[in-house]
Design an enzyme around this catalytic site. Structure first.
Site, PDB file in Angstrom:
ATOM      1  N   SER A 105       6.973   3.124   0.257  1.00  0.00           N
ATOM      2  CA  SER A 105       6.847   2.586  -1.098  1.00  0.00           C
ATOM      3  C   SER A 105       8.056   1.786  -1.560  1.00  0.00           C
ATOM      4  CB  SER A 105       6.569   3.719  -2.078  1.00  0.00           C
ATOM      5  OG  SER A 105       7.505   4.765  -1.923  1.00  0.00           O
ATOM      6  N   HIS A 137       0.047   2.608  -0.651  1.00  0.00           N
ATOM      7  CA  HIS A 137       0.386   1.177  -0.714  1.00  0.00           C
ATOM      8  C   HIS A 137      -0.326   0.369   0.365  1.00  0.00           C
ATOM      9  CE1 HIS A 137       3.509   1.918  -3.723  1.00  0.00           C
ATOM     10  NE2 HIS A 137       3.643   3.072  -3.080  1.00  0.00           N
ATOM     11  N   LYS A 158      -3.115   2.043  -7.596  1.00  0.00           N
ATOM     12  CA  LYS A 158      -2.510   0.796  -7.119  1.00  0.00           C
ATOM     13  C   LYS A 158      -3.639  -0.236  -6.909  1.00  0.00           C
ATOM     14  CE  LYS A 158       1.003   3.914  -5.484  1.00  0.00           C
ATOM     15  NZ  LYS A 158       1.686   4.103  -6.759  1.00  0.00           N
TER      16      LYS A 158
HETATM   17  C1  LIG Z   1       3.415   6.700  -1.271  1.00  0.00           C
HETATM   18  C2  LIG Z   1       2.882   7.313  -2.531  1.00  0.00           C
HETATM   19  N1  LIG Z   1       2.158   8.452  -2.446  1.00  0.00           N
HETATM   20  C3  LIG Z   1       1.662   9.038  -3.544  1.00  0.00           C
HETATM   21  C4  LIG Z   1       1.872   8.517  -4.805  1.00  0.00           C
HETATM   22  C5  LIG Z   1       1.345   9.230  -6.013  1.00  0.00           C
HETATM   23  O1  LIG Z   1       0.251   8.542  -6.522  1.00  0.00           O
HETATM   24  P1  LIG Z   1      -0.118   8.517  -8.077  1.00  0.00           P
HETATM   25  O2  LIG Z   1       0.986   7.782  -8.794  1.00  0.00           O
HETATM   26  O3  LIG Z   1      -1.392   7.745  -8.079  1.00  0.00           O
HETATM   27  O4  LIG Z   1      -0.249   9.916  -8.529  1.00  0.00           O
HETATM   28  C6  LIG Z   1       2.581   7.317  -4.926  1.00  0.00           C
HETATM   29  C7  LIG Z   1       2.769   6.690  -6.252  1.00  0.00           C
HETATM   30  O5  LIG Z   1       3.770   6.625  -6.840  1.00  0.00           O
HETATM   31  C8  LIG Z   1       3.124   6.712  -3.773  1.00  0.00           C
HETATM   32  O6  LIG Z   1       3.851   5.595  -3.856  1.00  0.00           O
END
Ligand SMILES: Cc1ncc(COP(=O)(O)O)c(C=O)c1O
Length: 399
Positions: free
Chosen positions: A186, A214, A245
């Site tokens: 990320s 992502h 996203k």
């Molecule tokens: C790699 C990754 N996994 C999980 C999440 C968590 O997702 P959410 O923000 O939809 O709860 C995120 C988001 O920030 C992320 O970037």
């Protein structure tokens, strides 16, 4: 000792706010697209994960509105008991097909999908083996599980092997291993090398879970994610994704073999003891899936933007690490330099996210930029020109 003492003594945020270098909780006064309104000023948005630009797509809005009209604002309870809608089930069936797995389970957040899956699957005698740069929700899933945790160096297959060796010693003949990686990381936008990891996993009989937060909608022949990008969907045991996203909604999912998903469904406490995904979010998600399946032009345009921005930053002389995706880090190293760069970008009309340790390793502070299908050529030219000018002013680039 008053348990609140730590709060009374906490000054970091206050000091940052007073100094004018506080980049968090910026109030956005508009819809989230390639430009946003902050303090009444229009900024080019390089800080969102709206990769396909679907938050404002008419069909996505329409499906969210339809779901709102038919089912109301909330399910007011858990899927298990009283919050299970036909559209949750429809979404799960469609997502399973979309990512090429037998079955899928949707959660109310992506964070919940990670903690809910890892804590359900990794039992007392098991080990979860994670990349050091994995997302915080994977780390917290590990904390919530009763198993052991082994970390390996980022995208380093030799280090993964060592982690699996430690896992097999932990198991002592009684316990398995789950390897969990981000498909696209990320902060730095690089991709987990699944084809090089898989033979090692096979050797140790370990299972693989890939977080496609992502990658969904971005990688793969039809936006079907990292495993599809490498042609290893069959060998990737669990595919996790978020709806916050590319899906332009809120929620998350886990997909895999039917028996494994059924087990998670009946054993995941963050799933069972939390309310179901809200109807408008489910509607938006179904709308985004419709668009991903019928309008490939959004993904094509995204990659056109991404190629142009990668080339633009490279030509200017910035260090963009090993990114191959719409997440493009501008690695500056020094934290103060990152904050000064961020402040000047904001003044000039560009919204980016400064990232400092522990979100990145020490000495690798960076500006995280990310791109979407709706960025215009004019916006891209403005961004590159602005980065170039500030880079020269701050001595990051030659004058
Ligand atoms: C790699 C990754 N996994 C999980 C999440 C968590 O997702 P959410 O923000 O939809 O709860 C995120 C988001 O920030 C992320 O970037």
């Amino acid at each position: 000792m008053d348990i609140f003492q730590k709060a009374f003594d906490y000054t970091d945020a206050r000091i940052a706010r007073d100094s004018g270098y506080y980049p968090y909780f910026r109030v956005i006064e508009s819809e989230s697209d390639s430009k946003v309104l902050v303090d009444g000023r229009e900024l080019v948005m390089l800080g969102s994960n709206n990769y396909l630009g679907l938050t404002t797509h008419p069909h996505v809005r329409e499906r969210a509105a339809e779901a709102l009209a038919k089912y109301g604002t909330s399910c007011t309870g858990s899927r298990l008991l009283n919050g299970n809608l036909d559209i949750h089930v429809e979404l799960e069936e469609r997502l399973a097909r979309f990512v090429g797995k037998e079955q899928c389970l949707v959660f109310s957040t992506g964070f919940g999908a990670n903690i809910g899956t890892i804590s359900a699957i990794v039992g007392r005698h098991d080990t979860v083996v994670i990349d050091k740069d994995d997302h915080a929700s994977i780390y917290d899933g590990c904390k919530l599980s009763y198993g052991k945790v082994e970390r390996f160096e980022h995208n380093n297959v030799a280090s993964l092997r060592e982690g699996l060796e430690r896992a097999s010693r932990n198991a002592n003949g009684d316990g398995g291993a789950l390897v969990v990686v981000d498909g696209v990381f990320s902060m730095e936008g690089d991709i987990a090398p699944l084809p090089r990891m898989l033979p090692v996993l096979k050797e140790f009989g370990a299972r693989l879970m890939v977080d496609d937060a992502h990658a969904s909608g971005v990688l793969g022949p039809s936006g079907d994610g990292t495993a599809a990008h490498f042609g290893v969907t069959g060998e990737t045991d669990l595919i996790m994704g978020t709806f916050s996203k590319s899906f332009a909604s809120l929620g998350g999912f886990i997909a895999g073999d039917a028996l494994v998903i059924d087990y998670i469904k009946h054993n995941s406490r963050p799933f069972i003891f939390s309310a179901a995904m809200a109807p408008p979010s489910v509607g938006a998600c179904l709308g985004a899936l419709d668009v991903m399946e019928s309008e490939p032009q959004h993904r094509e345009r995204l990659w056109e933007v991404v190629r142009k921005m990668h080339a633009g930053y490279r030509d200017l002389g910035f260090d963009t690490g090993t990114s191959e995706t719409p997440v493009i880090p501008i690695v500056l190293g020094d934290e103060m330099l990152v904050f000064e760069f961020w402040r000047r970008l904001l003044e000039a009309g560009v919204f980016v996210n400064p990232v400092r340790p522990p979100a990145v390793p020490a000495g690798r502070a960076l500006l995280r930029t990310s791109y979407m299908a709706t960025h215009t050529d004019t916006q891209m030219e403005f961004v590159l020109e602005t980065f170039g000018r500030i880079g020269r002013e701050l001595g990051v680039l030659p004058a």
